[in-house]
Design a protein around this motif. Structure first.
Motif, PDB file in Angstrom:
ATOM      1  N   ALA A  29      76.397-124.817   0.551  1.00 23.34           N
ATOM      2  CA  ALA A  29      75.579-123.736   1.100  1.00 23.34           C
ATOM      3  C   ALA A  29      76.006-122.389   0.527  1.00 23.34           C
ATOM      4  CB  ALA A  29      75.677-123.727   2.623  1.00 23.34           C
ATOM      5  N   ALA A  30      77.303-122.195   0.373  1.00 23.30           N
ATOM      6  CA  ALA A  30      77.804-120.952  -0.213  1.00 23.30           C
ATOM      7  C   ALA A  30      77.424-120.859  -1.680  1.00 23.30           C
ATOM      8  CB  ALA A  30      79.315-120.864  -0.051  1.00 23.30           C
ATOM      9  N   VAL A  39      74.090-119.333  -2.018  1.00 23.55           N
ATOM     10  CA  VAL A  39      74.128-117.878  -1.840  1.00 23.55           C
ATOM     11  C   VAL A  39      74.560-117.204  -3.135  1.00 23.55           C
ATOM     12  CG1 VAL A  39      75.201-115.979  -0.588  1.00 23.55           C
ATOM     13  CG2 VAL A  39      74.562-118.071   0.628  1.00 23.55           C
ATOM     14  N   VAL A  40      75.585-117.751  -3.763  1.00 21.61           N
ATOM     15  CA  VAL A  40      76.066-117.195  -5.038  1.00 21.61           C
ATOM     16  C   VAL A  40      74.984-117.298  -6.109  1.00 21.61           C
ATOM     17  CG1 VAL A  40      77.783-117.441  -6.869  1.00 21.61           C
ATOM     18  CG2 VAL A  40      78.468-117.674  -4.476  1.00 21.61           C
ATOM     19  N   LYS A  41      74.276-118.415  -6.123  1.00 19.43           N
ATOM     20  CA  LYS A  41      73.181-118.606  -7.076  1.00 19.43           C
ATOM     21  C   LYS A  41      72.133-117.511  -6.900  1.00 19.43           C
ATOM     22  CE  LYS A  41      69.631-122.062  -8.217  1.00 19.43           C
ATOM     23  NZ  LYS A  41      69.163-123.436  -7.914  1.00 19.43           N
ATOM     24  N   GLY A  42      71.783-117.227  -5.657  1.00 17.18           N
ATOM     25  CA  GLY A  42      70.830-116.154  -5.398  1.00 17.18           C
ATOM     26  C   GLY A  42      71.342-114.811  -5.869  1.00 17.18           C
ATOM     27  N   ALA A  43      72.629-114.570  -5.671  1.00 14.48           N
ATOM     28  CA  ALA A  43      73.222-113.311  -6.104  1.00 14.48           C
ATOM     29  C   ALA A  43      73.188-113.173  -7.618  1.00 14.48           C
ATOM     30  CB  ALA A  43      74.657-113.217  -5.588  1.00 14.48           C
TER      31      ALA A  43
END
Length: 330
Positions: A307-308, A311-315
């Motif tokens: 899940a984290a 988030v990093v991928k989106g960033a």
């Protein structure tokens, strides 16, 4: 006496900021590779390389077509659904009475027909967009919705399990130790890069994306170029669909290609192709896909939840878009 050019200052002989904006994905990939070699256990092994390359191959295959579409100023939301159609058709062909009676012909047809049909659906996307002058995101949304429904209707929503070593070579086979889908991936990247750099069609793609009105006045067949670009995107999605089902030894139209359009768009964005069109880097798309995959692998290998990783991928995607915008303003 005039001041000497300062590195990083606008107008300098070597602009460090511009360099890192242009090669940000490559730089990040090199840094991440160095980090993994130093920290991640068993990273420097053939097994790790094989896992990462095979997981990223289908994304890159789809992203090649997506890069060409985005270069014209368009977008293709239908690629995941076209993968589902292609993946549903192939087992239906080689498991049919004809395919079982004539295995060689059945397997050949299972390779060719699903990809060709996905290409036809892609051509339909291009025709629909150019004929009715609708936004590409709306035009391909039709096939995004209907395409997966077509795949589900073809299979009655059922899982198609199979064992066909000849067909499955595309996903499980190796040539001199290199996975077949990786060879397909590299071949498509090379072909698309050559097309953009060295052919009239490639120049037409970039001219349509750069300034469609000027391209039309210059005699470029804008509608034809767009239709063929979407057809190529459909062909790439069709190939990726075959690779996925061959790896899984089954076809499930509910799941094949699910979310692939987002992964492909992300790879193109991180690779440096602007969504405004007129520019494209297929090699950059390959690097972008590898970077996203390696970030996810690095986080999982070091105990960070998936899940984290999302988030990093989106960033990373947000950072890529921000870098593109900064590049325009300087």
């Amino acid at each position: 006496m005039a001041d000497a050019p300062t590195i990083g200052r606008k107008g300098a002989s070597f602009d460090v900021a511009a360099f890192f904006r242009r090669y940000a994905a490559l730089t990040a990939l090199i840094v991440l590779l160095a980090f993994n070699f130093a920290v991640t256990p068993n990273f420097a092994s053939w097994q790790t390389l094989n896992v990462n390359l095979t997981q990223v191959a289908t994304i890159v295959i789809v992203s090649v077509g997506m890069t060409l579409v985005i270069a014209t100023g368009g977008i293709d939301l239908s690629v995941g659904s076209l993968m589902a159609i292609s993946g549903a058709l192939a087992p239906m062909i080689f498991l049919s009475s004809f395919g079982l009676s004539y295995p060689a012909l059945g397997n050949a047809l299972a390779f060719v027909a699903p990809v060709a049909i996905a290409g036809v659906f892609g051509l339909f996307n291009g025709w629909f967009i150019t004929r009715f002058r609708v936004q590409p995101i709306v035009g391909t949304l039709v096939m995004f919705i209907a395409g997966r429904g077509i795949g589900q209707v073809l299979t009655n929503g059922n899982l198609q399990a199979f064992k066909n070593p000849t067909f499955q070579f595309i996903g499980l086979g190796r040539v001199f130790g290199v996975p077949c889908q990786v060879i397909i991936m590299l071949a498509l990247v090379a072909a698309a890069a050559w097309t953009l750099r060295s052919t009239l069609f490639g120049r037409q793609i970039l001219s349509v994306g750069g300034n469609e009105r000027a391209a039309r006045l210059s005699g470029v067949p804008v509608a034809s170029v767009k239709r063929w670009v979407y057809a190529i995107s459909g062909l790439c999605a069709g190939i990726a669909g075959l690779v996925v089902v061959s790896i899984n030894s089954s076809s499930d139209a509910n799941l094949v290609g699910l979310g692939m359009e987002l992964d492909a768009i992300a790879a193109v964005a991180v690779g440096g192709t602007p969504f405004t069109g007129g520019q494209a880097t297929v090699v950059g798309t390959l690097i972008g896909a590898l970077l996203i995959q390696l970030v996810r692998y690095t986080l999982l290998a070091n105990g960070v939840p998936d899940a984290a990783a999302l988030v990093v991928k989106g960033a990373i995607i947000a950072g890529a878009v921000w870098s593109q915008q900064r590049g325009k303003s300087t």
